[in-house]
Design an enzyme around this catalytic site. Structure first.
Site, PDB file in Angstrom:
ATOM      1  N   HIS A 268       0.506  -5.269 -11.810  1.00  0.00           N
ATOM      2  CA  HIS A 268       1.198  -4.850 -13.054  1.00  0.00           C
ATOM      3  C   HIS A 268       2.709  -4.713 -12.875  1.00  0.00           C
ATOM      4  O   HIS A 268       3.429  -4.551 -13.839  1.00  0.00           O
ATOM      5  CB  HIS A 268       0.562  -3.581 -13.651  1.00  0.00           C
ATOM      6  CG  HIS A 268       0.960  -2.292 -12.996  1.00  0.00           C
ATOM      7  ND1 HIS A 268       0.811  -1.069 -13.646  1.00  0.00           N
ATOM      8  CD2 HIS A 268       1.501  -2.012 -11.784  1.00  0.00           C
ATOM      9  CE1 HIS A 268       1.235  -0.109 -12.839  1.00  0.00           C
ATOM     10  NE2 HIS A 268       1.664  -0.653 -11.719  1.00  0.00           N
TER      11      HIS A 268
ATOM     12  N   GLY B  21       0.786  -1.243   0.000  1.00  0.00           N
ATOM     13  CA  GLY B  21       0.000   0.000   0.000  1.00  0.00           C
ATOM     14  C   GLY B  21       0.808   1.277   0.000  1.00  0.00           C
ATOM     15  O   GLY B  21       0.232   2.357   0.118  1.00  0.00           O
TER      16      GLY B  21
ATOM     17  N   ARG C 292      -3.784  -2.205  -5.169  1.00  0.00           N
ATOM     18  CA  ARG C 292      -3.829  -1.245  -6.272  1.00  0.00           C
ATOM     19  C   ARG C 292      -2.455  -1.162  -6.926  1.00  0.00           C
ATOM     20  O   ARG C 292      -1.439  -0.940  -6.253  1.00  0.00           O
ATOM     21  CB  ARG C 292      -4.211   0.153  -5.782  1.00  0.00           C
ATOM     22  CG  ARG C 292      -4.348   1.122  -6.984  1.00  0.00           C
ATOM     23  CD  ARG C 292      -4.491   2.560  -6.580  1.00  0.00           C
ATOM     24  NE  ARG C 292      -3.204   3.164  -6.252  1.00  0.00           N
ATOM     25  CZ  ARG C 292      -2.899   4.438  -6.460  1.00  0.00           C
ATOM     26  NH1 ARG C 292      -3.785   5.261  -6.976  1.00  0.00           N
ATOM     27  NH2 ARG C 292      -1.725   4.911  -6.101  1.00  0.00           N
TER      28      ARG C 292
ATOM     29  N   ASP D 183       3.677  -3.029   3.549  1.00  0.00           N
ATOM     30  CA  ASP D 183       4.654  -2.739   2.487  1.00  0.00           C
ATOM     31  C   ASP D 183       6.040  -3.095   3.041  1.00  0.00           C
ATOM     32  O   ASP D 183       6.167  -3.579   4.177  1.00  0.00           O
ATOM     33  CB  ASP D 183       4.587  -1.253   2.050  1.00  0.00           C
ATOM     34  CG  ASP D 183       5.005  -1.068   0.584  1.00  0.00           C
ATOM     35  OD1 ASP D 183       6.164  -1.402   0.267  1.00  0.00           O
ATOM     36  OD2 ASP D 183       4.187  -0.610  -0.231  1.00  0.00           O
TER      37      ASP D 183
HETATM   38  C1  LIG Z   1       3.274   0.666  -7.875  1.00  0.00           C
HETATM   39  S1  LIG Z   1       3.442   0.829  -6.165  1.00  0.00           S
HETATM   40  C2  LIG Z   1       1.753   0.836  -5.663  1.00  0.00           C
HETATM   41  C3  LIG Z   1       1.585   1.361  -4.290  1.00  0.00           C
HETATM   42  C4  LIG Z   1       0.129   1.438  -3.792  1.00  0.00           C
HETATM   43  N1  LIG Z   1      -0.565   0.188  -3.862  1.00  0.00           N
HETATM   44  C5  LIG Z   1      -0.607   2.513  -4.557  1.00  0.00           C
HETATM   45  O1  LIG Z   1      -1.398   2.193  -5.421  1.00  0.00           O
HETATM   46  O2  LIG Z   1      -0.341   3.701  -4.284  1.00  0.00           O
HETATM   47  C6  LIG Z   1       4.025  -0.772  -5.687  1.00  0.00           C
HETATM   48  C7  LIG Z   1       4.234  -0.955  -4.192  1.00  0.00           C
HETATM   49  O3  LIG Z   1       4.612  -2.318  -3.936  1.00  0.00           O
HETATM   50  C8  LIG Z   1       5.535  -2.310  -2.885  1.00  0.00           C
HETATM   51  N2  LIG Z   1       6.301  -3.569  -2.878  1.00  0.00           N
HETATM   52  C9  LIG Z   1       7.255  -3.968  -3.743  1.00  0.00           C
HETATM   53  N3  LIG Z   1       7.725  -5.193  -3.406  1.00  0.00           N
HETATM   54  C10 LIG Z   1       7.037  -5.572  -2.308  1.00  0.00           C
HETATM   55  C11 LIG Z   1       7.032  -6.737  -1.509  1.00  0.00           C
HETATM   56  N4  LIG Z   1       7.863  -7.768  -1.772  1.00  0.00           N
HETATM   57  N5  LIG Z   1       6.174  -6.804  -0.478  1.00  0.00           N
HETATM   58  C12 LIG Z   1       5.327  -5.774  -0.196  1.00  0.00           C
HETATM   59  N6  LIG Z   1       5.275  -4.631  -0.925  1.00  0.00           N
HETATM   60  C13 LIG Z   1       6.127  -4.531  -1.968  1.00  0.00           C
HETATM   61  C14 LIG Z   1       6.393  -1.100  -3.186  1.00  0.00           C
HETATM   62  O4  LIG Z   1       7.163  -0.698  -2.077  1.00  0.00           O
HETATM   63  C15 LIG Z   1       5.346  -0.089  -3.623  1.00  0.00           C
HETATM   64  O5  LIG Z   1       4.860   0.639  -2.533  1.00  0.00           O
END
Ligand SMILES: C[S@@+](CC[C@H](N)C(=O)[O-])C[C@H]1O[C@@H](n2cnc3c(N)ncnc32)[C@H](O)[C@@H]1O
Length: 451
Positions: A340, A268, A336, A290
């Site tokens: 992708h 998130g 969200r 996160d």
């Molecule tokens: C594209 S962003 C989307 C963030 C949020 N869901 C939003 O829509 O604003 C992807 C998120 O996935 C998190 N992320 C990446 N690898 C992760 C993992 N292994 N476990 C949990 N979160 C992760 C990143 O830190 C980032 O905050």
């Protein structure tokens, strides 16, 4: 049926009328490009948004039709200049400087003095952008903001912006998104072709360009990259700003869930989604998960924006990797823009872990852009596309989605998926697709299937 060119012209003129009428009803004129950007209620109406899409699709197709192929191809081949010059203007805070100069504008020499670049170079770069409707040249070599460039304005006086690189883009998510895209996206783009042929064990074109096997999220957590991680977290607030508040709260009737239900915002970031949901339905419990760096950022954000929600237990911030078993038995798992970011095998691991923890009544919600073919497909029957527009409305709809698709390829080897791809992903991980809510991002709502 009108001939090809006249059909395009008619789409433009009939929809321009719809736009003009909608603004007139609100007692306004449609603002010219010379005026600063200001969100309006008139622009949010569904009919206005549909008319806007049709105008953009038809105008872009008309331009491509009448222009010489050489110019169309050269425009595409020189996309790197757009990236670099926009990055220059955005990261050197030109829109902020011009905001202070006002509608009279500022001479390129003076702009150059303020940002430490020869004014003759500045004039050429800003003319390149003004020719593409970003900034305007009000007199020879004198530039001012217009509707598009003013959307890059940050939230501080020009002289204070550079004082702290960590906070430079705060409260300016669109500027943060442009900066992230023209930086990490550009770095990744250079290795796309080589990566597609042979990844050589790198996880994305971005990781190949950096010669670093970490994925971008692990790379953000490394020393020296904290400011980029912070900029990325700020950029993630841009969709809400672009598409309006309420986009997440409206995907489900949150008040129909039993009071005290648990909702997990998986990956998130600093809580853009959680904050909106918790404000809409504060009777439930929210867990924002996160990685460590993102949760540290989230703690700072919630402490300043809504500390009560943390103190009274409405919202819990939790460090958790979605590649580990999900620790929370929740009623709703909300993701969200997560799916992708990852290739198929990783998506299956993420959804598999959630499935293992979920109750039989749990819902899974994926909020994502939805890829649409440029030609008619099995879904075309449910859409009305006026002749002779492309089935994905070209630049108006497919344009943004294919841009983000390339960005996902470049920085994470992820991709945008079609509605059919989401259904299939659910089927492979024990989730049955129940509902799809259309919108700027599609909301795919699944229920658990016992496997
Ligand atoms: C594209 S962003 C989307 C963030 C949020 N869901 C939003 O829509 O604003 C992807 C998120 O996935 C998190 N992320 C990446 N690898 C992760 C993992 N292994 N476990 C949990 N979160 C992760 C990143 O830190 C980032 O905050």
């Amino acid at each position: 049926m009108a001939d090809y060119l006249n059909a395009l012209a008619e789409i433009i003129s009939s929809n321009v009328k719809i736009l003009g009428d909608a603004y007139a009803q609100d007692g306004r004129k449609f603002p010219s490009l010379d005026e600063p950007f200001a969100p309006t209620k008139s622009a949010e109406a569904a009919a206005v948004q549909e008319a806007t899409r049709l105008i953009v699709a038809a105008a872009a197709q008309l331009t491509a039709s009448v222009r010489s192929p050489l110019e169309v191809l050269m425009d595409q081949a020189t996309g790197m200049y757009s990236t670099v010059i926009l990055s220059f203007a955005n990261d050197h805070n030109v829109a902020d400087l011009l905001k202070e100069a006002g509608p009279e504008g500022l001479d390129a020499k003076e702009i150059g003095k303020q940002i430490g670049v020869n004014g003759a170079y500045v004039a050429r770069c800003l003319r390149y952008l003004a020719t593409r409707h970003i900034f305007r040249e009000v007199k020879p070599n004198v530039f001012a903001n217009n509707k598009v460039s003013s959307a890059l304005i940050k939230n501080k006086p020009f002289k204070d912006i550079e004082a702290d690189s960590m906070t430079k883009y705060d409260d300016a998510p669109l500027s943060a998104l442009i900066s992230h895209t023209t930086d990490e996206g550009f770095i990744g783009s250079r290795s796309i072709i080589e990566f597609m042929k042979d990844s050589k064990g790198y996880v994305s074109p971005f990781s190949m360009s950096n010669q670093d096997r970490a994925n971008i999220f692990e790379w953000y957590e490394k020393p020296g990259n904290k400011w980029r991680a912070h900029r990325f977290a700020t950029a993630m607030k841009a969709p809400a700003k672009l598409w309006g508040q309420g986009a997440y709260a409206s995907v489900l009737d949150w008040n129909s869930l039993p009071t005290g239900s648990t909702i997990v915002d998986v990956g998130g970031s600093t809580g853009e989604v959680t904050m909106e949901l918790a404000r809409a339905a504060p009777q439930h419990k929210y867990v924002l998960q996160d990685l460590e760096g993102a949760i540290a950022e989230a703690k700072r954000r919630w402490a300043s924006e809504w500390p009560e929600a943390i103190n009274d237990g409405t919202v819990t911030l939790e460090v958790h990797s979605f590649f580990e078993p999900m620790p929370v038995k929740a009623d709703v798992y909300f993701l969200r823009a997560i799916i992708h970011d990852w290739p198929e095998a990783d998506c299956r691991k993420i959804l598999g872990h959630i499935h293992a923890a979920a109750k039989s009544t749990s819902k899974l919600i994926l909020l994502e852009l939805v890829a649409v073919h440029a030609c008619p497909d099995e879904l075309t029957g449910s859409r009305t596309i006026p002749y002779p527009l492309l089935a994905n409305l070209g630049l108006a709809v497919g344009g943004f989605i294919t841009v983000v698709d390339m960005q996902m390829l470049a920085i994470v080897d992820g991709r945008e998926r079609t509605a059919g791809d989401f259904e299939e992903l659910g089927r492979m991980t024990g989730w049955k697709l129940e509902t799809v809510k259309p919108g700027p991002m599609g909301a795919f709502i699944f229920s658990k299937v016992e496997v």
